[in-house]
Motif scaffolding. Sequence first.
Motif, PDB file in Angstrom:
ATOM      1  N   GLU A   1       0.819  -1.220   0.000  1.00  0.00           N
ATOM      2  CA  GLU A   1       0.000   0.000   0.000  1.00  0.00           C
ATOM      3  C   GLU A   1       0.853   1.270   0.000  1.00  0.00           C
ATOM      4  OE1 GLU A   1      -3.622   2.089   2.585  1.00  0.00           O
ATOM      5  OE2 GLU A   1      -2.735   0.177   3.218  1.00  0.00           O
ATOM      6  N   GLY A   2       0.553   2.172  -0.919  1.00  0.00           N
ATOM      7  CA  GLY A   2       1.196   3.488  -0.953  1.00  0.00           C
ATOM      8  C   GLY A   2       2.568   3.536  -1.579  1.00  0.00           C
ATOM      9  N   VAL A   3       3.089   2.429  -2.072  1.00  0.00           N
ATOM     10  CA  VAL A   3       4.447   2.434  -2.625  1.00  0.00           C
ATOM     11  C   VAL A   3       4.489   3.211  -3.932  1.00  0.00           C
ATOM     12  CG1 VAL A   3       6.200   0.990  -3.737  1.00  0.00           C
ATOM     13  CG2 VAL A   3       5.289   0.345  -1.513  1.00  0.00           C
ATOM     14  N   ARG A   4       5.374   4.190  -4.003  1.00  0.00           N
ATOM     15  CA  ARG A   4       5.645   4.925  -5.244  1.00  0.00           C
ATOM     16  C   ARG A   4       7.076   5.448  -5.187  1.00  0.00           C
ATOM     17  NH1 ARG A   4       5.571  10.397  -5.111  1.00  0.00           N
ATOM     18  NH2 ARG A   4       4.903  11.416  -3.178  1.00  0.00           N
ATOM     19  N   PRO A   5       7.766   5.561  -6.335  1.00  0.00           N
ATOM     20  CA  PRO A   5       9.176   5.946  -6.331  1.00  0.00           C
ATOM     21  C   PRO A   5       9.375   7.414  -5.975  1.00  0.00           C
ATOM     22  CG  PRO A   5       8.351   5.811  -8.581  1.00  0.00           C
ATOM     23  CD  PRO A   5       7.259   5.294  -7.699  1.00  0.00           C
ATOM     24  N   THR A   6      10.447   7.680  -5.250  1.00  0.00           N
ATOM     25  CA  THR A   6      10.796   9.067  -4.917  1.00  0.00           C
ATOM     26  C   THR A   6      12.236   9.402  -5.287  1.00  0.00           C
ATOM     27  OG1 THR A   6      11.411   8.425  -2.652  1.00  0.00           O
ATOM     28  CG2 THR A   6       9.138   9.140  -3.004  1.00  0.00           C
ATOM     29  N   GLY A   7      13.006   8.427  -5.749  1.00  0.00           N
ATOM     30  CA  GLY A   7      14.392   8.722  -6.133  1.00  0.00           C
ATOM     31  C   GLY A   7      15.261   7.487  -6.117  1.00  0.00           C
ATOM     32  N   ALA A   8      16.487   7.648  -6.566  1.00  0.00           N
ATOM     33  CA  ALA A   8      17.457   6.551  -6.587  1.00  0.00           C
ATOM     34  C   ALA A   8      18.853   7.135  -6.730  1.00  0.00           C
ATOM     35  CB  ALA A   8      17.168   5.598  -7.745  1.00  0.00           C
ATOM     36  N   TRP A   9      19.836   6.370  -6.289  1.00  0.00           N
ATOM     37  CA  TRP A   9      21.221   6.798  -6.461  1.00  0.00           C
ATOM     38  C   TRP A   9      22.140   5.597  -6.446  1.00  0.00           C
ATOM     39  CZ3 TRP A   9      24.416   5.494  -2.419  1.00  0.00           C
ATOM     40  CH2 TRP A   9      23.824   5.295  -1.175  1.00  0.00           C
ATOM     41  N   ARG A  10      23.402   5.828  -6.763  1.00  0.00           N
ATOM     42  CA  ARG A  10      24.432   4.793  -6.733  1.00  0.00           C
ATOM     43  C   ARG A  10      25.752   5.468  -6.403  1.00  0.00           C
ATOM     44  NH1 ARG A  10      24.198   7.790  -9.867  1.00  0.00           N
ATOM     45  NH2 ARG A  10      21.938   7.582  -9.912  1.00  0.00           N
TER      46      ARG A  10
ATOM     47  N   GLN B   1      14.590   4.612  -3.558  1.00  0.00           N
ATOM     48  CA  GLN B   1      13.826   5.276  -2.508  1.00  0.00           C
ATOM     49  C   GLN B   1      12.349   5.307  -2.900  1.00  0.00           C
ATOM     50  OE1 GLN B   1      15.908   9.015  -2.722  1.00  0.00           O
ATOM     51  NE2 GLN B   1      17.428   8.394  -1.184  1.00  0.00           N
ATOM     52  N   TYR B   2      11.461   5.214  -1.898  1.00  0.00           N
ATOM     53  CA  TYR B   2      10.028   5.143  -2.202  1.00  0.00           C
ATOM     54  C   TYR B   2       9.195   5.499  -0.972  1.00  0.00           C
ATOM     55  CZ  TYR B   2      11.270   0.652  -0.128  1.00  0.00           C
ATOM     56  OH  TYR B   2      11.792  -0.320   0.700  1.00  0.00           O
ATOM     57  N   ASP B   3       8.033   6.091  -1.242  1.00  0.00           N
ATOM     58  CA  ASP B   3       7.042   6.311  -0.188  1.00  0.00           C
ATOM     59  C   ASP B   3       6.262   5.028   0.033  1.00  0.00           C
ATOM     60  OD1 ASP B   3       7.680   8.983   0.198  1.00  0.00           O
ATOM     61  OD2 ASP B   3       6.200   9.705  -1.248  1.00  0.00           O
ATOM     62  N   HIS B   4       5.620   4.943   1.185  1.00  0.00           N
ATOM     63  CA  HIS B   4       4.725   3.812   1.468  1.00  0.00           C
ATOM     64  C   HIS B   4       3.688   4.247   2.489  1.00  0.00           C
ATOM     65  CE1 HIS B   4       6.724   3.138   5.356  1.00  0.00           C
ATOM     66  NE2 HIS B   4       7.880   3.214   4.713  1.00  0.00           N
ATOM     67  N   ALA B   5       2.686   3.409   2.700  1.00  0.00           N
ATOM     68  CA  ALA B   5       1.631   3.740   3.655  1.00  0.00           C
ATOM     69  C   ALA B   5       2.227   3.903   5.054  1.00  0.00           C
ATOM     70  CB  ALA B   5       0.565   2.649   3.652  1.00  0.00           C
ATOM     71  N   ARG B   6       1.540   4.661   5.871  1.00  0.00           N
ATOM     72  CA  ARG B   6       2.019   4.951   7.217  1.00  0.00           C
ATOM     73  C   ARG B   6       2.217   3.672   8.020  1.00  0.00           C
ATOM     74  NH1 ARG B   6      -0.681   9.191  11.576  1.00  0.00           N
ATOM     75  NH2 ARG B   6       0.873   8.877  13.225  1.00  0.00           N
ATOM     76  N   GLY B   7       3.304   3.637   8.762  1.00  0.00           N
ATOM     77  CA  GLY B   7       3.614   2.481   9.598  1.00  0.00           C
ATOM     78  C   GLY B   7       4.781   1.697   9.043  1.00  0.00           C
ATOM     79  N   GLY B   8       5.268   0.751   9.790  1.00  0.00           N
ATOM     80  CA  GLY B   8       6.384  -0.079   9.344  1.00  0.00           C
ATOM     81  C   GLY B   8       5.993  -0.908   8.140  1.00  0.00           C
ATOM     82  N   ARG B   9       6.848  -0.958   7.126  1.00  0.00           N
ATOM     83  CA  ARG B   9       6.554  -1.723   5.913  1.00  0.00           C
ATOM     84  C   ARG B   9       7.318  -3.048   5.938  1.00  0.00           C
ATOM     85  NH1 ARG B   9       9.078  -2.696   1.174  1.00  0.00           N
ATOM     86  NH2 ARG B   9       7.711  -3.307  -0.554  1.00  0.00           N
ATOM     87  N   ASP B  10       6.641  -4.135   5.573  1.00  0.00           N
ATOM     88  CA  ASP B  10       7.261  -5.456   5.497  1.00  0.00           C
ATOM     89  C   ASP B  10       7.968  -5.585   4.149  1.00  0.00           C
ATOM     90  OD1 ASP B  10       8.017  -8.080   5.538  1.00  0.00           O
ATOM     91  OD2 ASP B  10       5.988  -8.903   5.769  1.00  0.00           O
TER      92      ASP B  10
END
Length: 235
Positions: A149-158, A198-207
């Motif tokens: 729930e709520g996962v969407r990309p916000t960035g990446a790096w290397r 990097q990514y957003d997700h729904a509130r709370g700890g994500r599994d």
Amino acid sequence: MSDELRRRLRQAAAAHRPDRERMLARVERGMTAAGRTPVPRHPGRAAPWLRVAGATAAVAAVLAAAGYGASAVLDDGQGRQVSAAPPVHSTPPNGPRTEDGPRTEDGPLWSDGSVDPHSNDFWAQSNVTLKAADSLTSLVVELRIARTEGVRPTGAWRTLPPDEFVFTTEYEDGFLVYRWRLKRGRTVPAGTHVFAGQYDHARGGRDAGADTYTASARSGGEPAVVRGDFARRSR
């Protein structure tokens, strides 16, 4: 197919007596909902397609009991076919299907996946760490984040120079996929390198239990492939 099974199939098809009233009632409800006029009932005589459907279900039951996975298909006498699919099994006949387990070392390549400790209740970063004992002449790193729930990309790096790679982000088969591909003619030096999504997700700890990574490389003309999940490992 054995003679005994053929006999049982014939008996099942011949002996079946469908619940005509119940089946017609269901058909009428469906036709009424679709705005079509129901077919008038004729007492004492079941429609041919109802008889065929009932017999097909009985045949399918015999096939299932005998362990056959093929569908039973009968003709309804009007050029149409009525098919009864085999039952769906929660476990495949040959046992559960399993993916290959993690392989974090292959030739000169070692890998580790981990969720960055700076992740929080709304945002996370997944790190793929590679250690190359020798220089690499090709490299593709793929990070797959399950679309909880709520996962969407916000960035990446290397840690390697960005102009050395072609980078893409896409949604694929229920995953958010980050992919880094080393450009032709470039090399990756021996050492430790990090690729992060990097990514957003729904509130709370994500599994992160369903998240995975894969890295495919070549060194000295020899291929190397490593893959794993996001349980931290040490070396």
